[in-house]
Design a protein around this motif. Structure first.
Motif, PDB file in Angstrom:
ATOM      1  N   PRO A 159       0.829  -1.221   0.000  1.00 47.29           N
ATOM      2  CA  PRO A 159       0.000   0.000   0.000  1.00 47.29           C
ATOM      3  C   PRO A 159       0.859   1.264   0.000  1.00 47.29           C
ATOM      4  N   TYR A 160       0.515   2.209  -0.868  1.00 49.47           N
ATOM      5  CA  TYR A 160       1.273   3.445  -0.959  1.00 49.47           C
ATOM      6  C   TYR A 160       0.335   4.576  -1.353  1.00 49.47           C
ATOM      7  N   ARG A 161       0.865   5.796  -1.220  1.00 51.92           N
ATOM      8  CA  ARG A 161       0.174   6.981  -1.708  1.00 51.92           C
ATOM      9  C   ARG A 161       1.213   7.888  -2.350  1.00 51.92           C
ATOM     10  N   TRP A 199      -3.998  13.620   2.362  1.00 51.60           N
ATOM     11  CA  TRP A 199      -3.276  12.358   2.523  1.00 51.60           C
ATOM     12  C   TRP A 199      -2.873  11.994   3.953  1.00 51.60           C
ATOM     13  N   LYS A 204      -4.729  10.747   6.324  1.00 50.78           N
ATOM     14  CA  LYS A 204      -5.343   9.464   6.675  1.00 50.78           C
ATOM     15  C   LYS A 204      -4.514   8.303   6.125  1.00 50.78           C
ATOM     16  N   ASP A 205      -4.066   8.435   4.878  1.00 48.13           N
ATOM     17  CA  ASP A 205      -3.237   7.384   4.281  1.00 48.13           C
ATOM     18  C   ASP A 205      -1.929   7.216   5.051  1.00 48.13           C
ATOM     19  N   TYR A 206      -1.324   8.333   5.442  1.00 50.28           N
ATOM     20  CA  TYR A 206      -0.071   8.282   6.193  1.00 50.28           C
ATOM     21  C   TYR A 206      -0.295   7.626   7.556  1.00 50.28           C
ATOM     22  N   GLU A 264      -2.540   5.559   8.399  1.00 53.80           N
ATOM     23  CA  GLU A 264      -2.880   4.146   8.257  1.00 53.80           C
ATOM     24  C   GLU A 264      -1.681   3.289   7.878  1.00 53.80           C
ATOM     25  N   LYS A 277       0.261   3.635   4.968  1.00 53.61           N
ATOM     26  CA  LYS A 277       0.649   3.557   3.561  1.00 53.61           C
ATOM     27  C   LYS A 277       1.984   4.279   3.377  1.00 53.61           C
ATOM     28  N   ILE A 318       4.254   6.784   1.828  1.00 48.31           N
ATOM     29  CA  ILE A 318       4.041   8.023   1.091  1.00 48.31           C
ATOM     30  C   ILE A 318       5.260   8.281   0.215  1.00 48.31           C
TER      31      ILE A 318
END
Length: 210
Positions: free
Chosen positions: A35-37, A88, A90-92, A94, A96, A98
């Motif tokens: 998983p990444y962003r 971003w 939330k992604d960090y 969680e 993911k 970055i």
């Protein structure tokens, strides 16, 4: 299971291959199912980077030095902060990974170039404290600096504009700014232990895969 929080920042002068290399990395992560962003700065979003857009377009002055390094840094920092909070974070949080195409590191290169050499350390201390402590933006776990001579950057910028009709921003059209930014990048990357990769043999870029 998601990994611990991680942010990898790529930086380099214009035309150094940041877009190419960050996407090669995200392609790899995609294939591995990790998983990444992906984020890129400036966002050029009308809301987040309102002042950045005006600065780069020359509305505050055609010479990059018309706006001092501290003020210009605040413009770019605001863009990063708003995109982090609104997009971003939330992604960090969680876990993911970055992948950032430019980050605070760009201020450490382009805006540091405006600061007298004897005051650069003070500026850098202020910059990283401001973005990573005062604003609370994530600190990169790794910085990869794609290094190439400014004359190569200038040539590639001109080629891109000729082929696409794109208009140069005030950094791109100012050869003196590129040279000073290159010199600042050598200093900052050494001081903070960035992973510096030479992407040019002095005449042309190395292959994407290399």
């Amino acid at each position: 299971t998601l990994m611990k929080k991680m942010l990898i920042a790529f930086d380099g002068l214009d035309g150094s291959g940041k877009n190419t290399q960050t996407h090669l990395l995200t392609d790899y992560l995609e294939k591995q199912g990790i998983p990444y962003r992906y984020v890129t700065f400036p966002t050029y979003d009308d809301t987040y980077s309102f002042f950045v857009n005006k600065y780069l377009s020359g509305e505050f002055g055609e010479n990059p030095d018309d706006i001092n390094g501290y003020a210009a840094s605040a413009f770019f920092a605001a863009d990063r902060y708003l995109s982090f909070i609104m997009d971003w974070k939330k992604d960090y949080d969680e876990g993911k990974i970055i992948i950032a195409n430019r980050y605070t590191t760009a201020n450490a290169v382009h805006q540091c170039s405006k600061i007298p050499k004897e005051k650069r350390d003070d500026f850098l201390e202020w910059l990283f404290d401001y973005e990573w402590k005062k604003l609370g933006l994530p600190t990169p776990d790794k910085v990869i600096y794609l290094c190439q001579p400014p004359e190569v950057s200038f040539s590639l910028i001109q080629k891109r504009c000729d082929e696409t009709g794109a208009k140069k921003d005030i950094h791109e059209k100012d050869a003196d700014h590129l040279y000073k930014s290159y010199e600042a990048a050598l200093y900052v990357s050494e001081k903070y232990g960035w992973d510096r990769i030479d992407v040019s043999d002095g005449v042309s870029l190395r292959t994407r895969e290399d």
